[in-house]
Design a protein around this motif. Structure first.
Motif, mmCIF file in Angstrom:
data_model
loop_
_atom_site.group_PDB
_atom_site.id
_atom_site.type_symbol
_atom_site.label_atom_id
_atom_site.label_comp_id
_atom_site.label_asym_id
_atom_site.label_seq_id
_atom_site.Cartn_x
_atom_site.Cartn_y
_atom_site.Cartn_z
ATOM 1 N N VAL A 1 -40.901 -53.292 -7.333
ATOM 2 C CA VAL A 1 -39.675 -52.766 -6.726
ATOM 3 C C VAL A 1 -39.802 -51.260 -6.576
ATOM 4 O O VAL A 1 -40.258 -50.558 -7.495
ATOM 5 N N LEU A 2 -39.377 -50.756 -5.426
ATOM 6 C CA LEU A 2 -39.226 -49.324 -5.201
ATOM 7 C C LEU A 2 -37.736 -49.066 -5.041
ATOM 8 O O LEU A 2 -37.103 -49.597 -4.134
ATOM 9 N N GLU A 3 -37.180 -48.272 -5.935
ATOM 10 C CA GLU A 3 -35.745 -47.987 -5.902
ATOM 11 C C GLU A 3 -35.536 -46.509 -5.547
ATOM 12 O O GLU A 3 -36.037 -45.622 -6.236
ATOM 13 N N ILE A 4 -34.806 -46.270 -4.488
ATOM 14 C CA ILE A 4 -34.520 -44.903 -4.050
ATOM 15 C C ILE A 4 -33.042 -44.638 -4.304
ATOM 16 O O ILE A 4 -32.176 -45.170 -3.612
ATOM 17 N N GLY A 5 -32.768 -43.825 -5.314
ATOM 18 C CA GLY A 5 -31.412 -43.579 -5.763
ATOM 19 C C GLY A 5 -31.126 -44.432 -6.988
ATOM 20 O O GLY A 5 -31.005 -45.651 -6.884
ATOM 21 N N VAL A 6 -31.026 -43.811 -8.148
ATOM 22 C CA VAL A 6 -30.951 -44.555 -9.408
ATOM 23 C C VAL A 6 -29.584 -44.414 -10.082
ATOM 24 O O VAL A 6 -29.038 -45.379 -10.598
ATOM 25 N N PHE A 7 -29.046 -43.213 -10.110
ATOM 26 C CA PHE A 7 -27.837 -42.867 -10.862
ATOM 27 C C PHE A 7 -28.019 -43.315 -12.312
ATOM 28 O O PHE A 7 -28.983 -42.925 -12.937
ATOM 29 N N THR A 8 -27.123 -44.141 -12.867
ATOM 30 C CA THR A 8 -27.265 -44.503 -14.281
ATOM 31 C C THR A 8 -28.105 -45.755 -14.501
ATOM 32 O O THR A 8 -28.130 -46.305 -15.608
ATOM 33 N N GLY A 9 -28.788 -46.214 -13.480
ATOM 34 C CA GLY A 9 -29.819 -47.226 -13.664
ATOM 35 C C GLY A 9 -29.338 -48.624 -13.978
ATOM 36 O O GLY A 9 -30.077 -49.413 -14.572
ATOM 37 N N ALA B 1 -34.916 -41.522 7.334
ATOM 38 C CA ALA B 1 -36.142 -40.846 6.901
ATOM 39 C C ALA B 1 -36.813 -41.614 5.767
ATOM 40 O O ALA B 1 -38.049 -41.715 5.721
ATOM 41 N N TYR B 2 -36.016 -42.167 4.847
ATOM 42 C CA TYR B 2 -36.592 -42.937 3.745
ATOM 43 C C TYR B 2 -37.301 -44.193 4.264
ATOM 44 O O TYR B 2 -38.435 -44.494 3.862
ATOM 45 N N VAL B 3 -36.640 -44.920 5.131
ATOM 46 C CA VAL B 3 -37.244 -46.143 5.672
ATOM 47 C C VAL B 3 -38.522 -45.813 6.435
ATOM 48 O O VAL B 3 -39.554 -46.489 6.288
ATOM 49 N N GLN B 4 -38.484 -44.745 7.239
ATOM 50 C CA GLN B 4 -39.674 -44.355 8.003
ATOM 51 C C GLN B 4 -40.817 -43.972 7.073
ATOM 52 O O GLN B 4 -41.984 -44.338 7.319
ATOM 53 N N ALA B 5 -40.495 -43.258 5.980
ATOM 54 C CA ALA B 5 -41.531 -42.852 5.027
ATOM 55 C C ALA B 5 -42.137 -44.065 4.328
ATOM 56 O O ALA B 5 -43.351 -44.118 4.085
ATOM 57 N N VAL B 6 -41.317 -45.045 4.006
ATOM 58 C CA VAL B 6 -41.812 -46.276 3.379
ATOM 59 C C VAL B 6 -42.755 -47.008 4.326
ATOM 60 O O VAL B 6 -43.853 -47.430 3.933
ATOM 61 N N PHE C 1 -39.866 -43.815 -13.805
ATOM 62 C CA PHE C 1 -38.726 -43.047 -13.308
ATOM 63 C C PHE C 1 -39.215 -41.660 -12.907
ATOM 64 O O PHE C 1 -39.639 -40.876 -13.745
ATOM 65 N N ARG C 2 -39.152 -41.357 -11.605
ATOM 66 C CA ARG C 2 -39.674 -40.097 -11.085
ATOM 67 C C ARG C 2 -38.531 -39.215 -10.580
ATOM 68 O O ARG C 2 -37.730 -39.662 -9.751
ATOM 69 N N ILE C 3 -38.485 -37.976 -11.075
ATOM 70 C CA ILE C 3 -37.438 -37.034 -10.688
ATOM 71 C C ILE C 3 -38.015 -36.013 -9.709
ATOM 72 O O ILE C 3 -38.853 -35.177 -10.076
ATOM 73 N N ALA C 4 -37.575 -36.110 -8.461
ATOM 74 C CA ALA C 4 -38.003 -35.193 -7.392
ATOM 75 C C ALA C 4 -37.262 -35.613 -6.134
ATOM 76 O O ALA C 4 -36.717 -36.719 -6.073
ATOM 77 N N PRO C 5 -37.236 -34.764 -5.110
ATOM 78 C CA PRO C 5 -36.690 -35.229 -3.825
ATOM 79 C C PRO C 5 -37.427 -36.495 -3.390
ATOM 80 O O PRO C 5 -38.658 -36.578 -3.479
ATOM 81 N N ALA C 6 -36.679 -37.486 -2.931
ATOM 82 C CA ALA C 6 -37.257 -38.801 -2.664
ATOM 83 C C ALA C 6 -38.406 -38.751 -1.654
ATOM 84 O O ALA C 6 -39.412 -39.445 -1.817
ATOM 85 N N LEU C 7 -38.270 -37.929 -0.615
ATOM 86 C CA LEU C 7 -39.335 -37.865 0.381
ATOM 87 C C LEU C 7 -40.629 -37.328 -0.223
ATOM 88 O O LEU C 7 -41.728 -37.745 0.162
#
Length: 246
Positions: free
Chosen positions: A133-141, A218-223, A184-190
């Motif tokens: 799974v690739l999750e873009i946007g996690v908040f409290t998980g 942009a996220y979908v295109q990057a994926v 869990f990676r912390i950075a701008p998603a792109l």
């Protein structure tokens, strides 16, 4: 109660509320008379009743979080952590954290994937026999935890931009026995997506996007451009009103 019909739904509480609001907006411009004011008040009261009861209805009638018997932690342990995570999300004063510069952005409990949303995701993953799974946007998980409980899931790469969240939610994942599945990676998603593509990460079976809405394209295109979606993979993107799939 009369139902507003549409081509695609046949009538739902949402379409009924839309009809009532349309009527109320029309009435408000002529609300000088007592009868007009009464009609406006009646319409707004019905809209309130329709909308305010939806969340309770969905939570009452949805299946509970799926906790496999084979999971390393007992069902009781996992449900305790799950409920505590939901309570923490609801009870945290997110505005205060932002004012104290403990978070970069002003977050809010409404960003959370609630109990019934989490179960929908689990069932989709079960049907697809999702492994990664690739999750873009996690908040409290909450969605992250739910998906990690699915037995077939062996890896979740979770992307968010808020450092505060990592130190806050990882202890919950650890207590629920799923932390070892989650990167869990912390950075701008792109930036994270570019790094995954550059590292030639194996394509993901499920991409779940619940982040800043203007960046979805942009996220979908990057994926897609980064080869991060498997041949039979699915992209789920949460808008303000529904989950879209591709």
């Amino acid at each position: 109660m009369p139902t507003y019909q549409t081509k695609t739904t046949g009538g739902t509480p949402i379409t009924r509320a839309a009809q009532l609001l349309e009527s109320a907006l029309s009435t408000s411009s002529n609300a000088a008379s007592t009868s007009s004011r009464g009609s406006l008040s009646s319409a707004l009261q019905e809209v309130h009743a329709l909308i305010s009861g939806q969340e309770d209805y969905l939570e009452r009638n949805s299946s509970e979080l799926i906790v496999p018997r084979s999971h390393a932690k007992s069902e009781n342990e996992v449900r305790t952590v799950w409920n505590e995570l939901l309570e923490m999300t609801q009870e945290t004063d997110w505005a205060r954290l932002k004012n104290e510069s403990r978070t970069k952005f002003e977050l809010g409990a409404g960003m959370c994937s609630g109990p019934y949303e989490a179960v929908v995701l689990q069932n989709l993953a079960l049907l697809q026999r999702t492994r990664s799974v690739l999750e873009i946007g996690v908040f409290t998980g909450t969605a992250t935890l739910a998906l990690a409980l699915v037995p077939s899931v062996t890896e979740i790469v979770a992307l968010d931009i808020e450092p505060y969240l990592k130190e806050t939610v990882e202890p919950y994942w650890d207590r629920a026995g799923v932390l070892d599945k989650i990167d869990f990676r912390i950075a701008p998603a792109l930036e994270s997506l570019a790094a995954l593509a550059e590292a030639k990460h194996e394509p993901f079976d499920l991409v779940f996007i619940d982040a800043d809405k203007p960046s979805y394209r942009a996220y979908v295109q990057a994926v897609l451009d980064g080869g991060l979606l498997s041949a039979d993979g699915v992209i789920l993107a949460v808008s303000d009103h529904f989950v879209a799939s591709a």
